[in-house]
Scaffold this motif. Structure first.
Motif, mmCIF file in Angstrom:
data_model
loop_
_atom_site.group_PDB
_atom_site.id
_atom_site.type_symbol
_atom_site.label_atom_id
_atom_site.label_comp_id
_atom_site.label_asym_id
_atom_site.label_seq_id
_atom_site.Cartn_x
_atom_site.Cartn_y
_atom_site.Cartn_z
ATOM 1 N N ASP A 211 0.840 -1.205 0.000
ATOM 2 C CA ASP A 211 0.000 0.000 0.000
ATOM 3 C C ASP A 211 0.870 1.249 0.000
ATOM 4 N N ASP A 212 0.396 2.296 -0.658
ATOM 5 C CA ASP A 212 1.094 3.584 -0.648
ATOM 6 C C ASP A 212 1.185 4.112 0.779
ATOM 7 N N THR A 213 2.329 4.667 1.142
ATOM 8 C CA THR A 213 2.543 5.103 2.524
ATOM 9 C C THR A 213 1.525 6.153 2.975
ATOM 10 N N THR A 214 1.269 7.139 2.124
ATOM 11 C CA THR A 214 0.338 8.203 2.517
ATOM 12 C C THR A 214 -1.084 7.682 2.627
ATOM 13 N N VAL A 215 -1.501 6.874 1.658
ATOM 14 C CA VAL A 215 -2.859 6.319 1.684
ATOM 15 C C VAL A 215 -3.055 5.449 2.923
ATOM 16 N N ALA A 216 -2.075 4.587 3.213
ATOM 17 C CA ALA A 216 -2.167 3.708 4.383
ATOM 18 C C ALA A 216 -2.175 4.515 5.677
ATOM 19 N N SER A 217 -1.356 5.554 5.739
ATOM 20 C CA SER A 217 -1.280 6.378 6.946
ATOM 21 C C SER A 217 -2.588 7.116 7.195
ATOM 22 N N LEU A 218 -3.182 7.640 6.144
ATOM 23 C CA LEU A 218 -4.464 8.331 6.282
ATOM 24 C C LEU A 218 -5.566 7.350 6.681
ATOM 25 N N ARG A 240 3.086 -3.976 11.985
ATOM 26 C CA ARG A 240 1.977 -3.037 12.152
ATOM 27 C C ARG A 240 2.437 -1.624 11.840
ATOM 28 N N LEU A 241 1.487 -0.763 11.547
ATOM 29 C CA LEU A 241 1.735 0.665 11.384
ATOM 30 C C LEU A 241 1.065 1.367 12.546
ATOM 31 N N ASP A 242 1.858 2.149 13.317
ATOM 32 C CA ASP A 242 1.258 2.849 14.457
ATOM 33 C C ASP A 242 1.003 4.304 14.115
ATOM 34 N N VAL A 243 0.223 4.965 14.963
ATOM 35 C CA VAL A 243 -0.267 6.307 14.651
ATOM 36 C C VAL A 243 0.852 7.340 14.610
ATOM 37 N N THR A 244 1.922 7.139 15.380
ATOM 38 C CA THR A 244 3.048 8.078 15.332
ATOM 39 C C THR A 244 3.752 8.008 13.982
ATOM 40 N N SER A 245 4.050 6.799 13.525
ATOM 41 C CA SER A 245 4.694 6.642 12.216
ATOM 42 C C SER A 245 3.794 7.180 11.110
ATOM 43 N N ALA A 246 2.487 6.907 11.218
ATOM 44 C CA ALA A 246 1.545 7.393 10.206
ATOM 45 C C ALA A 246 1.539 8.912 10.148
ATOM 46 N N ASN A 251 2.919 13.975 7.445
ATOM 47 C CA ASN A 251 3.567 15.289 7.537
ATOM 48 C C ASN A 251 4.680 15.431 6.493
ATOM 49 N N GLU A 252 5.457 14.365 6.303
ATOM 50 C CA GLU A 252 6.528 14.402 5.301
ATOM 51 C C GLU A 252 5.962 14.580 3.900
ATOM 52 N N TYR A 254 3.125 16.047 3.148
ATOM 53 C CA TYR A 254 2.624 17.429 3.043
ATOM 54 C C TYR A 254 3.786 18.403 2.820
ATOM 55 N N GLU A 255 4.857 18.222 3.572
ATOM 56 C CA GLU A 255 6.016 19.104 3.422
ATOM 57 C C GLU A 255 6.625 18.954 2.025
ATOM 58 N N ARG A 256 6.647 17.723 1.522
ATOM 59 C CA ARG A 256 7.177 17.479 0.182
ATOM 60 C C ARG A 256 6.360 18.241 -0.859
ATOM 61 N N GLN A 257 5.044 18.247 -0.706
ATOM 62 C CA GLN A 257 4.181 18.941 -1.653
ATOM 63 C C GLN A 257 4.374 20.454 -1.581
ATOM 64 N N VAL A 258 4.483 20.974 -0.357
ATOM 65 C CA VAL A 258 4.665 22.416 -0.189
ATOM 66 C C VAL A 258 5.969 22.867 -0.834
ATOM 67 N N MET A 259 7.055 22.130 -0.577
ATOM 68 C CA MET A 259 8.345 22.502 -1.155
ATOM 69 C C MET A 259 8.360 22.285 -2.668
ATOM 70 N N ALA A 260 7.717 21.214 -3.111
ATOM 71 C CA ALA A 260 7.695 20.931 -4.546
ATOM 72 C C ALA A 260 6.950 22.005 -5.320
ATOM 73 N N SER A 261 5.962 22.634 -4.688
ATOM 74 C CA SER A 261 5.206 23.675 -5.369
ATOM 75 C C SER A 261 6.094 24.864 -5.731
ATOM 76 N N ALA A 262 7.235 24.995 -5.040
ATOM 77 C CA ALA A 262 8.202 26.051 -5.374
ATOM 78 C C ALA A 262 9.409 25.486 -6.112
ATOM 79 N N GLY A 263 9.311 24.201 -6.538
ATOM 80 C CA GLY A 263 10.408 23.576 -7.260
ATOM 81 C C GLY A 263 11.598 23.270 -6.375
#
Length: 445
Positions: A211-218, A240-246, A251-252, A254-263
Motif C-alpha cells: 500500500d502507498d505510505t500516505t494512503v495507508a497512513s491516512l 503493524r503501522l502505528d499512529v506516530t509513524s503514520a 507530515n513528510e 505534506y512538506e514534500r508537496q509544499v516545497m515541490a510547489s516552489a520547485g
C-alpha cells in the motif's frame, strides 16, 4: 518544560557567541530528540557541528534519525570514523532504514553488522519495498497471539510488555496469517478462561505491505485505532503501522508537496552551501524564464495597441494577478484532493462544474469592481468594460485550468504539486494578456 523553538535557538546562538559550549549543551540536555534535531537544522553550519560534537554519544543516532537528509549528511561527514562503532552499538533496523540514504556504504556495512540477527532480518525484509510502500516502514513491536489463545494468555502477554500505541492484540493462525484482533479494553475484566476469538473486533481495517505510505497512513488516522496490522499478499502478518509513524509519513508528504510547489527539495538545508542551493533552484528559475518569454511573446503581438493605449500596460498586471490567484486556489484544492484520493472519475465532472461556478461568481463580482475602478481612474468607460470582460474570462479559465491541469499531470505520472503551479501561471498569464489586449484592440482602437 521544553522552551519554544525560537527562544531555544536564540539562547544557543547567544551562548555560542559568548564562547560558552558548556551552556549550549546544558540547554539541550533537557530537550527531546525531535527538538534537538530541529534546533541543529536551524543553526549555522559551524555552530551546528560544534553543538553536535558535544552531544552524548548515545543520543546521536536518535537525533540523526529525526533530521532531514541534507543537514544530517553534514553532521555525518563531520563525525570521525572512530566514533561510529560506538554510536551503532544499540542501533535498530527502523533507525537504519531512516539513515540508509544518508550513510556512505562503509558506514552502512558497519551499522548492518551491529544489528543482531533478528534486526538484520527485519532490515532485509523492509528493503524489499520502496520507501513509498508501507512495508518499508512497519514496526515489528506488536502484541500477537495464536487464534486459540485465551484471556489468560493475553494478560500474561500484556504484563510482559506493551509497545507504544498498542490498543489491540492481533490473532494469527498456524501459518502466521492474520485472522482477527481484540481490543485490550475487552481483555481487561473478561474471565481468564474465555477464548480471545469470542472478543474479536468486526471489520478491522488491514493494510497490505505494498500500500502507498500516505494512503495507508491516512487510513490508519481515520480508523480510530492506535495501530493497524500489515499483511503480505498471502495475508501473513508482517508487522503493524502505528499512529506516530503514520503522522510522520503524512507530515513528510505534506512538506514534500509544499516545497515541490516552489520547485524545491523538502530535504534542503536552511544553511546549505550557496552554490548547492543556487544549483538546486536554477532549474525552475530557468523553466519560469521560458514561460515568461512565452507570455512576453504574446504581449508583443499587441505592441501597436500598447503604444496607442498606454493604460492597457498599466492595468495588465491586475489581469494576470487576479487569474493567477484564482487558479492557484483551485489548483491547491485539487492537488490536496488527489493526494488524499478524493478526486476520481466519479466526481470529476461535479467538481469541475462547482469550480466553474465559483470562478464565474468571483469573476463577475471582481470584474465589476475592477471595471468601475479603471473607468474612474482613466476616465474611460470603454476601458472599464474591456478590463471587466478580461478579468471575467481569466478567472473562469483559471478555475478550469486549476481543475484540469493537476488531474492531467497526475494521469501522466507527473507530480502536480511540482509542476502544476508553473504551468498554471503560464496559462493564466497568456489567457489574461490575450483577452485583455485583444479586447482592447477591438474596443479602444
Amino acid at each position: 518544560m521544553a522552551e519554544p523553538l525560537p527562544d531555544l535557538i536564540e539562547e544557543l546562538v547567544s551562548d555560542a557567541q559568548n564562547e560558552d559550549p558548556a551552556a549550549v549543551l546544558t540547554t539541550l540536555a533537557s530537550e527531546d530528540d525531535v527538538s534537538i534535531a530541529t534546533v541543529l537544522e536551524s543553526l549555522p553550519v559551524e555552530l551546528r557541528i560544534s553543538t553536535w560534537e558535544g552531544l552524548p554519544r548515545d543520543r546521536k543516532i536518535d537525533v540523526l534519525v529525526e533530521m532531514r537528509s541534507d543537514p544530517r549528511e553534514i553532521l555525518i561527514d563531520a563525525t570521525p570514523d572512530t566514533e561510529w562503532a560506538l554510536m551503532f552499538a544499540d542501533i535498530e533496523a527502523e533507525s537504519l532504514l531512516e539513515l540508509m540514504d544518508s550513510l556512505p556504504s562503509r558506514l552502512m556495512d558497519l551499522a548492518f553488522k551491529a544489528l543482531d540477527e533478528q534486526q538484520q532480518a527485519f532490515f532485509r525484509e523492509a528493503t524489499q519495498f520502496t520507501d513509498s510502500e508501507i512495508g518499508h516502514w512497519i514496526s515489528h513491536e506488536q502484541l500477537a497471539l495464536p487464534i486459540n489463545a485465551k484471556v489468560r494468555d493475553a494478560l500474561r502477554l500484556i504484563r510482559r510488555n506493551v509497545p507504544s500505541h498498542s490498543d489491540t492484540i492481533f490473532l494469527t493462525n498456524r501459518s502466521g496469517q492474520f485472522s482477527a484482533a481484540v481490543k485490550l479494553t475487552k481483555v481487561f475484566g473478561a474471565p481468564e478462561h474465555v477464548p480471545l476469538v469470542e472478543l474479536t473486533i468486526e471489520n478491522m481495517p488491514v493494510l497490505k505491505v505494498t500500500d502507498d505510505t500516505t494512503v495507508a497512513s491516512l487510513q490508519l488516522q481515520r480508523s480510530g485505532f492506535a495501530s493497524l496490522p500489515v499483511v503480505d499478499d498471502n495475508n501473513k502478518l508482517m508487522g503493524r503501522l502505528d499512529v506516530t509513524s503514520a503522522s510522520e509519513l503524512v507530515n513528510e508528504n505534506y512538506e514534500r508537496q509544499v516545497m515541490a510547489s516552489a520547485g524545491m527539495d523538502e530535504d534542503e538545508d536552511l544553511f546549505s552551501p550557496v552554490a548547492k542551493s543556487a544549483r538546486n533552484r536554477a532549474l525552475w528559475l530557468g523553466i519560469n524564464l521560458l514561460t515568461a518569454f512565452l507570455a512576453s511573446w504574446f504581449i508583443g503581438m499587441f505592441e501597436g495597441t500598447l503604444q496607442q493605449v498606454v493604460a492597457l500596460a498599466v492595468l495588465m498586471p491586475v489581469v494576470a494577478s487576479m487569474g493567477g490567484i484564482a487558479g492557484s486556489q483551485t489548483l491547491t484544492l485539487i492537488v490536496r484532493g488527489l493526494a488524499l484520493g478524493q478526486v476520481t472519475k466519479a466526481n470529476f465532472r461535479a467538481l469541475m462544474m462547482k469550480e466553474l461556478k465559483v470562478g464565474g461568481l468571483n469573476g463577475v463580482i471582481w470584474a465589476i469592481i475592477i471595471g468601475i475602478v479603471a473607468s474612474v481612474w482613466f476616465s474611460s468607460a470603454a476601458l472599464g468594460i474591456v478590463i471587466c470582460l478580461a478579468i471575467l474570462v481569466n478567472i473562469v479559465s483559471a478555475a478550469l485550468a486549476g481543475v484540469f491541469l493537476p488531474v492531467l499531470l497526475d494521469k501522466l505520472k507527473i507530480d502536480p504539486a511540482l509542476s502544476g503551479s508553473v504551468i498554471l501561471t503560464t496559462v493564466t498569464d497568456i489567457v489574461g494578456f490575450v483577452a485583455f489586449l485583444g479586447l482592447g484592440t477591438l474596443f479602444l482602437l
